[in-house]
Design a protein around this motif. Structure first.
Motif, mmCIF file in Angstrom:
data_model
loop_
_atom_site.group_PDB
_atom_site.id
_atom_site.type_symbol
_atom_site.label_atom_id
_atom_site.label_comp_id
_atom_site.label_asym_id
_atom_site.label_seq_id
_atom_site.Cartn_x
_atom_site.Cartn_y
_atom_site.Cartn_z
ATOM 1 N N ASP A 37 80.019 39.079 32.578
ATOM 2 C CA ASP A 37 80.377 40.127 31.614
ATOM 3 C C ASP A 37 79.108 40.856 31.164
ATOM 4 O O ASP A 37 78.620 40.661 30.048
ATOM 5 C CB ASP A 37 81.100 39.501 30.422
ATOM 6 N N VAL A 38 78.553 41.665 32.061
ATOM 7 C CA VAL A 38 77.348 42.433 31.764
ATOM 8 C C VAL A 38 77.679 43.924 31.845
ATOM 9 O O VAL A 38 78.609 44.324 32.535
ATOM 10 C CB VAL A 38 76.190 42.104 32.730
ATOM 11 N N ALA A 71 77.939 37.192 25.977
ATOM 12 C CA ALA A 71 77.459 37.632 27.293
ATOM 13 C C ALA A 71 76.012 37.211 27.508
ATOM 14 O O ALA A 71 75.634 36.794 28.604
ATOM 15 C CB ALA A 71 77.613 39.150 27.439
ATOM 16 N N LEU A 72 75.191 37.286 26.454
ATOM 17 C CA LEU A 72 73.795 36.854 26.561
ATOM 18 C C LEU A 72 73.734 35.365 26.887
ATOM 19 O O LEU A 72 72.995 34.943 27.777
ATOM 20 C CB LEU A 72 73.037 37.160 25.275
ATOM 21 N N HIS A 73 74.531 34.558 26.201
ATOM 22 C CA HIS A 73 74.593 33.115 26.477
ATOM 23 C C HIS A 73 75.007 32.869 27.927
ATOM 24 O O HIS A 73 74.437 32.011 28.605
ATOM 25 C CB HIS A 73 75.599 32.421 25.551
ATOM 26 N N THR A 74 76.005 33.608 28.383
ATOM 27 C CA THR A 74 76.508 33.442 29.742
ATOM 28 C C THR A 74 75.432 33.782 30.763
ATOM 29 O O THR A 74 75.249 33.057 31.749
ATOM 30 C CB THR A 74 77.759 34.312 29.963
ATOM 31 N N VAL A 75 74.705 34.872 30.542
ATOM 32 C CA VAL A 75 73.643 35.277 31.467
ATOM 33 C C VAL A 75 72.546 34.213 31.505
ATOM 34 O O VAL A 75 72.096 33.809 32.585
ATOM 35 C CB VAL A 75 73.061 36.663 31.096
ATOM 36 N N VAL A 76 72.118 33.737 30.357
ATOM 37 C CA VAL A 76 71.056 32.727 30.313
ATOM 38 C C VAL A 76 71.518 31.440 30.992
ATOM 39 O O VAL A 76 70.761 30.815 31.749
ATOM 40 C CB VAL A 76 70.569 32.482 28.867
ATOM 41 N N GLY A 77 72.760 31.050 30.769
ATOM 42 C CA GLY A 77 73.291 29.872 31.451
ATOM 43 C C GLY A 77 73.321 30.054 32.959
ATOM 44 O O GLY A 77 72.973 29.138 33.718
ATOM 45 N N ASN A 81 71.264 27.840 35.812
ATOM 46 C CA ASN A 81 71.903 27.218 36.967
ATOM 47 C C ASN A 81 71.326 27.750 38.277
ATOM 48 O O ASN A 81 71.095 26.988 39.217
ATOM 49 C CB ASN A 81 73.419 27.437 36.922
ATOM 50 N N TRP A 82 71.089 29.049 38.332
ATOM 51 C CA TRP A 82 70.536 29.660 39.541
ATOM 52 C C TRP A 82 69.131 29.121 39.816
ATOM 53 O O TRP A 82 68.801 28.776 40.944
ATOM 54 C CB TRP A 82 70.516 31.184 39.392
ATOM 55 N N ALA A 83 68.305 29.035 38.770
ATOM 56 C CA ALA A 83 66.932 28.535 38.920
ATOM 57 C C ALA A 83 66.937 27.091 39.414
ATOM 58 O O ALA A 83 66.146 26.725 40.289
ATOM 59 C CB ALA A 83 66.178 28.643 37.594
ATOM 60 N N ARG A 84 67.833 26.297 38.893
ATOM 61 C CA ARG A 84 67.927 24.900 39.307
ATOM 62 C C ARG A 84 68.371 24.797 40.767
ATOM 63 O O ARG A 84 67.793 24.047 41.549
ATOM 64 C CB ARG A 84 68.903 24.150 38.405
ATOM 65 N N ARG A 85 69.408 25.550 41.139
ATOM 66 C CA ARG A 85 69.924 25.500 42.519
ATOM 67 C C ARG A 85 68.906 25.981 43.541
ATOM 68 O O ARG A 85 68.869 25.496 44.666
ATOM 69 C CB ARG A 85 71.166 26.403 42.661
ATOM 70 N N ASN A 86 68.083 26.961 43.156
ATOM 71 C CA ASN A 86 67.140 27.569 44.086
ATOM 72 C C ASN A 86 65.713 27.069 43.908
ATOM 73 O O ASN A 86 64.797 27.581 44.537
ATOM 74 C CB ASN A 86 67.189 29.097 43.953
ATOM 75 N N ASP A 87 65.520 26.088 43.014
ATOM 76 C CA ASP A 87 64.203 25.519 42.747
ATOM 77 C C ASP A 87 63.181 26.617 42.463
ATOM 78 O O ASP A 87 62.107 26.677 43.059
ATOM 79 C CB ASP A 87 63.754 24.639 43.919
ATOM 80 N N ARG A 88 63.538 27.495 41.548
ATOM 81 C CA ARG A 88 62.694 28.626 41.171
ATOM 82 C C ARG A 88 62.502 28.654 39.671
ATOM 83 O O ARG A 88 63.255 28.048 38.914
ATOM 84 C CB ARG A 88 63.340 29.958 41.588
ATOM 85 N N THR A 89 61.512 29.420 39.248
ATOM 86 C CA THR A 89 61.318 29.720 37.843
ATOM 87 C C THR A 89 61.759 31.165 37.625
ATOM 88 O O THR A 89 61.432 32.039 38.419
ATOM 89 C CB THR A 89 59.843 29.559 37.437
ATOM 90 N N VAL A 90 62.517 31.366 36.558
ATOM 91 C CA VAL A 90 62.986 32.697 36.196
ATOM 92 C C VAL A 90 62.533 32.959 34.770
ATOM 93 O O VAL A 90 62.644 32.088 33.909
ATOM 94 C CB VAL A 90 64.527 32.784 36.282
ATOM 95 N N GLU A 91 62.008 34.156 34.530
ATOM 96 C CA GLU A 91 61.643 34.548 33.173
ATOM 97 C C GLU A 91 62.591 35.641 32.721
ATOM 98 O O GLU A 91 62.902 36.559 33.481
ATOM 99 C CB GLU A 91 60.203 35.067 33.121
ATOM 100 N N VAL A 92 63.040 35.544 31.483
ATOM 101 C CA VAL A 92 63.884 36.577 30.892
ATOM 102 C C VAL A 92 63.237 36.998 29.575
ATOM 103 O O VAL A 92 62.793 36.161 28.791
ATOM 104 C CB VAL A 92 65.343 36.085 30.699
ATOM 105 N N SER A 93 63.143 38.321 29.363
ATOM 106 C CA SER A 93 62.462 38.850 28.176
ATOM 107 C C SER A 93 63.341 39.867 27.462
ATOM 108 O O SER A 93 63.969 40.710 28.099
ATOM 109 C CB SER A 93 61.157 39.548 28.560
#
Length: 124
Positions: A37-38, A71-77, A81-93
């Motif tokens: 929901d973005v 929607a913000l909570h959903t995006v951060v969640g 999950n995406w970072a964990r599945r892909n073994d990556r670091t994601v920054e959100v500002s």
């Protein structure tokens, strides 16, 4: 929070990865975020965001807009999950306040994410 809130999302490059891999991963994340929901999700183009180094730094950047705290909570969640599945670091500002989402334990991430979200809920 009823006004449009814009956030910058950056998939951190892997030191051993290449630009093609980063572009592909960012494309997957872009597609996943569009299912939420973005209001908008767009690849960043043009001039590099502040503190980045040149146009190459634009790879991995997405501009995301939401209208509600839910929607913000959903995006951060989804980012967690995406970072964990892909073994990556994601920054959100949002407005210079940056949250780094990594492979930390769920409990650690929940505490950090909860504090970050609370800062932005207070401003609504």
């Amino acid at each position: 929070m009823s006004d449009l809130v814009g956030m910058m999302v950056q998939v951190q490059p892997d030191p051993d990865g290449d630009a093609e891999e980063l572009a592909e991963l960012t494309g997957w994340l872009h597609t996943e975020l569009l299912e939420l929901d973005v209001e908008a999700v767009e690849a960043v183009s043009g001039t590099a965001p502040e503190h980045s180094k040149g146009l190459g730094a634009l790879l991995g950047w997405l501009a995301v807009q939401v209208r509600t705290m839910e929607a913000l909570h959903t995006v951060v969640g989804a980012l967690r999950n995406w970072a964990r599945r892909n073994d990556r670091t994601v920054e959100v500002s949002i407005d210079g306040d940056t949250l780094k989402i990594t492979g930390a334990t769920s409990e650690q991430q929940e505490r950090v994410i909860g504090a970050w979200l609370a800062r932005h809920a207070a401003g609504t």
